[in-house]
Design a protein around this motif. Structure first.
Motif, short mmCIF file in Angstrom:
data_model
loop_
_atom_site.label_atom_id
_atom_site.label_comp_id
_atom_site.label_asym_id
_atom_site.label_seq_id
_atom_site.Cartn_x
_atom_site.Cartn_y
_atom_site.Cartn_z
N LEU A 5 4.51 -18.02 -48.09
CA LEU A 5 5.78 -17.43 -47.71
C LEU A 5 5.49 -16.02 -47.22
N LEU A 6 5.82 -15.74 -45.97
CA LEU A 6 5.47 -14.46 -45.35
C LEU A 6 6.70 -13.58 -45.22
N PHE A 7 6.66 -12.40 -45.85
CA PHE A 7 7.74 -11.43 -45.71
C PHE A 7 7.70 -10.79 -44.32
N LEU A 8 8.85 -10.71 -43.68
CA LEU A 8 9.00 -10.02 -42.41
C LEU A 8 10.18 -9.06 -42.50
N ALA A 217 3.29 -15.75 -51.97
CA ALA A 217 3.85 -14.93 -50.90
C ALA A 217 2.80 -14.01 -50.30
N ALA A 218 3.09 -13.55 -49.09
CA ALA A 218 2.21 -12.61 -48.40
C ALA A 218 3.05 -11.54 -47.73
N ILE A 219 2.50 -10.34 -47.67
CA ILE A 219 3.17 -9.26 -46.94
C ILE A 219 2.50 -8.99 -45.60
N ARG A 222 -2.28 -11.59 -42.13
CA ARG A 222 -3.72 -11.76 -42.40
C ARG A 222 -3.97 -12.65 -43.61
N HIS A 223 -3.03 -12.70 -44.53
CA HIS A 223 -3.24 -13.44 -45.77
C HIS A 223 -2.76 -14.88 -45.72
N VAL A 224 -2.05 -15.24 -44.68
CA VAL A 224 -1.43 -16.56 -44.62
C VAL A 224 -2.47 -17.68 -44.62
#
Length: 292
Positions: A5-8, A217-219, A222-224
């Motif tokens: 889950l990527l925060f945008l 989750a990722a902020i 690059r981490h996805v």
């Protein structure tokens, strides 16, 4: 299946536009912490328009402002009619918070002729009260899709340092996983916040998976990829799971069986089925995988 889950930020149009192309299973359009007070209205409109106009290839979650902010009702009015997969409620402290949000969402679904239950809820647990009430929160509504652990705010509430090793949130992690599984929903781990430390991210994700989390989750984009890799069954895990089910299928009526010198019991069979179900959902295997 949601592994990543990527925060945008809700006030960053370039990131919102390209959010569906960043490889995450779900994107979280953030109207809360990532947006300054003077930009709240503009971010709300940007996110609304993104949901309405862009064909996104992943699931969509919107982190609304908290119930004590005076902003959340305005968020719902713009966002719910655009039918995101879920709303994320920050600082969820108890089941009453979920019921309050559920009531407001249900009213908007009815007003806009949206099938009841279309918009789910992902409670964000980032206070001591939220952790202690985790099961009640998870079981408060059929709209709850999963529990999400917020490590940064939690450690501030606990008055302890937030470290890379994460020992200070071990209890919270285990509590969230147990509560989520008991309620039959998913469990999502807190982001690893050092964007430059790829190995640290992998280690943290592997630890979270070992505890039973569904995803992380990722902020940062690059981490996805690393998160997706960690939370996907490996080829070895898939092969072993299939071997377990093949052994079960071939030994029906023959009593106890073993594989590679180890007895095959019900928990091993259940884990094998879970592994193959995940692999099938990700397109890593096809066909019949139930061992029958």
């Amino acid at each position: 299946m949601i592994r990543s889950l990527l925060f945008l930020p809700g006030n960053a149009p370039n990131m919102l536009i390209h959010g569906g192309d960043l490889g995450a299973d779900a994107v979280i359009f953030d109207l809360e912490d990532a947006v300054s007070p003077e930009e709240k209205d503009a971010a709300r409109i940007l996110v609304r328009n993104t949901l309405a106009s862009l064909p996104l290839s992943c699931q969509t979650v919107v982190r609304i402002n908290g119930l004590d902010s005076g902003l959340w009702a305005g968020d719902l009015a713009e966002i719910v009619p655009r039918r995101p997969n879920a709303l994320m409620l920050p600082k969820t402290a108890g089941a009453a918070d979920i019921r309050q949000l559920e009531q407001a969402v249900a009213a908007l679904e009815a007003e806009h002729h949206i099938p009841a239950g279309t918009v789910g809820i992902i409670p964000l647990l980032e206070t001591a009260a939220g952790i202690e009430n985790a099961y009640a929160i998870a079981a408060a509504s059929p709209r709850v899709l999963g529990l999400f652990l917020g490590g940064e705010d939690l450690t501030a509430d606990l008055r302890c340092p937030r470290t890379k090793g994460g020992k200070e949130i071990d209890y919270a992690r285990q509590r969230v996983v147990c509560a989520a599984r008991a309620a039959g929903v998913e469990a999502f781990d807190t982001p690893f916040t050092d964007v430059q430390d790829s190995q640290g991210l992998l280690d943290d994700a592997k630890y979270a998976r070992a505890l039973g989390f569904s995803g992380k989750a990722a902020i940062s984009p690059r981490h996805v990829q690393g998160i997706n890799q960690v939370f996907s069954p490996t080829s070895g895990e898939i092969a072993y799971a299939q071997a377990v089910l093949d052994a079960i299928a071939g030994a029906q009526g023959k009593g106890a069986i073993s594989l590679h010198g180890k007895m095959i019991d019900a928990p091993i069979v259940n884990r094998a089925r879970q592994t193959l179900a995940a692999a099938k959902a990700l397109g890593l295997v096809g066909g019949k995988t139930d061992g029958n």
